[in-house]
Motif scaffolding. Sequence first.
Motif, PDB file in Angstrom:
ATOM      1  N   CYS A 135       0.850  -1.185   0.000  1.00  0.00           N
ATOM      2  CA  CYS A 135       0.000   0.000   0.000  1.00  0.00           C
ATOM      3  C   CYS A 135       0.891   1.242   0.000  1.00  0.00           C
ATOM      4  O   CYS A 135       2.090   1.172   0.285  1.00  0.00           O
ATOM      5  CB  CYS A 135      -0.940  -0.003   1.205  1.00  0.00           C
ATOM      6  N   ALA A 136       0.312   2.377  -0.309  1.00  0.00           N
ATOM      7  CA  ALA A 136       1.073   3.625  -0.394  1.00  0.00           C
ATOM      8  C   ALA A 136       1.704   3.979   0.949  1.00  0.00           C
ATOM      9  O   ALA A 136       2.863   4.408   0.999  1.00  0.00           O
ATOM     10  CB  ALA A 136       0.165   4.751  -0.864  1.00  0.00           C
ATOM     11  N   ARG A 137       1.010   3.779   2.044  1.00  0.00           N
ATOM     12  CA  ARG A 137       1.533   4.122   3.372  1.00  0.00           C
ATOM     13  C   ARG A 137       2.781   3.303   3.686  1.00  0.00           C
ATOM     14  O   ARG A 137       3.808   3.839   4.095  1.00  0.00           O
ATOM     15  CB  ARG A 137       0.476   3.892   4.452  1.00  0.00           C
ATOM     16  N   CYS A 138       2.720   1.999   3.487  1.00  0.00           N
ATOM     17  CA  CYS A 138       3.876   1.134   3.774  1.00  0.00           C
ATOM     18  C   CYS A 138       5.048   1.450   2.857  1.00  0.00           C
ATOM     19  O   CYS A 138       6.199   1.420   3.284  1.00  0.00           O
ATOM     20  CB  CYS A 138       3.475  -0.333   3.659  1.00  0.00           C
ATOM     21  N   ARG A 139       4.776   1.785   1.613  1.00  0.00           N
ATOM     22  CA  ARG A 139       5.851   2.160   0.682  1.00  0.00           C
ATOM     23  C   ARG A 139       6.535   3.442   1.129  1.00  0.00           C
ATOM     24  O   ARG A 139       7.755   3.510   1.209  1.00  0.00           O
ATOM     25  CB  ARG A 139       5.291   2.366  -0.715  1.00  0.00           C
ATOM     26  N   HIS A 140       5.751   4.472   1.444  1.00  0.00           N
ATOM     27  CA  HIS A 140       6.310   5.776   1.806  1.00  0.00           C
ATOM     28  C   HIS A 140       7.047   5.734   3.144  1.00  0.00           C
ATOM     29  O   HIS A 140       7.999   6.477   3.352  1.00  0.00           O
ATOM     30  CB  HIS A 140       5.233   6.849   1.821  1.00  0.00           C
ATOM     31  N   GLN A 141       6.613   4.883   4.068  1.00  0.00           N
ATOM     32  CA  GLN A 141       7.241   4.789   5.381  1.00  0.00           C
ATOM     33  C   GLN A 141       8.294   3.677   5.445  1.00  0.00           C
ATOM     34  O   GLN A 141       8.857   3.414   6.501  1.00  0.00           O
ATOM     35  CB  GLN A 141       6.184   4.573   6.461  1.00  0.00           C
ATOM     36  N   SER A 142       8.536   3.019   4.329  1.00  0.00           N
ATOM     37  CA  SER A 142       9.516   1.923   4.248  1.00  0.00           C
ATOM     38  C   SER A 142       9.274   0.837   5.288  1.00  0.00           C
ATOM     39  O   SER A 142      10.198   0.322   5.904  1.00  0.00           O
ATOM     40  CB  SER A 142      10.942   2.461   4.382  1.00  0.00           C
ATOM     41  N   ILE A 143       8.015   0.477   5.468  1.00  0.00           N
ATOM     42  CA  ILE A 143       7.639  -0.595   6.382  1.00  0.00           C
ATOM     43  C   ILE A 143       8.157  -1.913   5.795  1.00  0.00           C
ATOM     44  O   ILE A 143       7.957  -2.187   4.616  1.00  0.00           O
ATOM     45  CB  ILE A 143       6.097  -0.661   6.558  1.00  0.00           C
ATOM     46  N   PRO A 144       8.841  -2.731   6.589  1.00  0.00           N
ATOM     47  CA  PRO A 144       9.366  -3.999   6.075  1.00  0.00           C
ATOM     48  C   PRO A 144       8.256  -4.939   5.600  1.00  0.00           C
ATOM     49  O   PRO A 144       7.130  -4.890   6.101  1.00  0.00           O
ATOM     50  CB  PRO A 144      10.086  -4.609   7.273  1.00  0.00           C
ATOM     51  N   TYR A 145       8.609  -5.794   4.662  1.00  0.00           N
ATOM     52  CA  TYR A 145       7.692  -6.825   4.197  1.00  0.00           C
ATOM     53  C   TYR A 145       8.445  -8.142   4.132  1.00  0.00           C
ATOM     54  O   TYR A 145       9.675  -8.160   4.106  1.00  0.00           O
ATOM     55  CB  TYR A 145       7.103  -6.484   2.821  1.00  0.00           C
ATOM     56  N   ALA A 146       7.703  -9.230   4.124  1.00  0.00           N
ATOM     57  CA  ALA A 146       8.299 -10.561   3.973  1.00  0.00           C
ATOM     58  C   ALA A 146       7.440 -11.351   2.996  1.00  0.00           C
ATOM     59  O   ALA A 146       6.209 -11.352   3.096  1.00  0.00           O
ATOM     60  CB  ALA A 146       8.376 -11.285   5.303  1.00  0.00           C
ATOM     61  N   CYS A 147       8.085 -12.001   2.051  1.00  0.00           N
ATOM     62  CA  CYS A 147       7.380 -12.849   1.096  1.00  0.00           C
ATOM     63  C   CYS A 147       6.758 -14.016   1.862  1.00  0.00           C
ATOM     64  O   CYS A 147       7.434 -14.683   2.656  1.00  0.00           O
ATOM     65  CB  CYS A 147       8.354 -13.366   0.041  1.00  0.00           C
ATOM     66  N   GLN A 148       5.498 -14.274   1.624  1.00  0.00           N
ATOM     67  CA  GLN A 148       4.807 -15.343   2.331  1.00  0.00           C
ATOM     68  C   GLN A 148       5.213 -16.721   1.841  1.00  0.00           C
ATOM     69  O   GLN A 148       5.043 -17.704   2.537  1.00  0.00           O
ATOM     70  CB  GLN A 148       3.299 -15.158   2.213  1.00  0.00           C
ATOM     71  N   LYS A 149       5.802 -16.787   0.660  1.00  0.00           N
ATOM     72  CA  LYS A 149       6.190 -18.074   0.099  1.00  0.00           C
ATOM     73  C   LYS A 149       7.604 -18.493   0.522  1.00  0.00           C
ATOM     74  O   LYS A 149       7.820 -19.594   0.988  1.00  0.00           O
ATOM     75  CB  LYS A 149       6.082 -18.034  -1.419  1.00  0.00           C
ATOM     76  N   CYS A 150       8.587 -17.584   0.352  1.00  0.00           N
ATOM     77  CA  CYS A 150       9.990 -17.978   0.611  1.00  0.00           C
ATOM     78  C   CYS A 150      10.610 -17.284   1.818  1.00  0.00           C
ATOM     79  O   CYS A 150      11.696 -17.636   2.237  1.00  0.00           O
ATOM     80  CB  CYS A 150      10.838 -17.710  -0.621  1.00  0.00           C
ATOM     81  N   GLY A 151       9.947 -16.223   2.344  1.00  0.00           N
ATOM     82  CA  GLY A 151      10.469 -15.525   3.521  1.00  0.00           C
ATOM     83  C   GLY A 151      11.413 -14.381   3.215  1.00  0.00           C
ATOM     84  O   GLY A 151      11.926 -13.744   4.133  1.00  0.00           O
ATOM     85  N   PHE A 152      11.683 -14.079   1.930  1.00  0.00           N
ATOM     86  CA  PHE A 152      12.526 -12.950   1.568  1.00  0.00           C
ATOM     87  C   PHE A 152      11.995 -11.691   2.237  1.00  0.00           C
ATOM     88  O   PHE A 152      10.788 -11.451   2.258  1.00  0.00           O
ATOM     89  CB  PHE A 152      12.550 -12.770   0.046  1.00  0.00           C
ATOM     90  N   GLN A 153      12.883 -10.862   2.808  1.00  0.00           N
ATOM     91  CA  GLN A 153      12.471  -9.640   3.473  1.00  0.00           C
ATOM     92  C   GLN A 153      13.047  -8.426   2.773  1.00  0.00           C
ATOM     93  O   GLN A 153      14.185  -8.453   2.298  1.00  0.00           O
ATOM     94  CB  GLN A 153      12.922  -9.654   4.923  1.00  0.00           C
ATOM     95  N   GLY A 154      12.259  -7.375   2.724  1.00  0.00           N
ATOM     96  CA  GLY A 154      12.710  -6.151   2.084  1.00  0.00           C
ATOM     97  C   GLY A 154      12.115  -4.923   2.730  1.00  0.00           C
ATOM     98  O   GLY A 154      11.200  -5.016   3.541  1.00  0.00           O
ATOM     99  N   PRO A 155      12.654  -3.784   2.377  1.00  0.00           N
ATOM    100  CA  PRO A 155      12.151  -2.506   2.906  1.00  0.00           C
ATOM    101  C   PRO A 155      10.986  -1.970   2.108  1.00  0.00           C
ATOM    102  O   PRO A 155      10.739  -2.310   1.016  1.00  0.00           O
ATOM    103  CB  PRO A 155      13.349  -1.601   2.772  1.00  0.00           C
TER     104      PRO A 155
END
Length: 53
Positions: A33-53
């Motif tokens: 979402c725009a909020r998570c993108r602008h605030q650089s909220i971390p994410y994790a791929c639900q399939k492999c666990g890759f994490q990114g900003p």
Amino acid sequence: MSMVKCTSCNAPLAERGATEFKCPECAELIRRCARCRHQSIPYACQKCGFQGP
């Protein structure tokens, strides 16, 4: 009908500024979402666990 939601915060992706892209590791679709993108909220791929900003 299922609603498309942000990978980070689970908010519906209805507003401008949302994006979706393939995970760099496994090509699973990641949605942000725009909020998570602008605030650089971390994410994790639900399939492999890759994490990114």
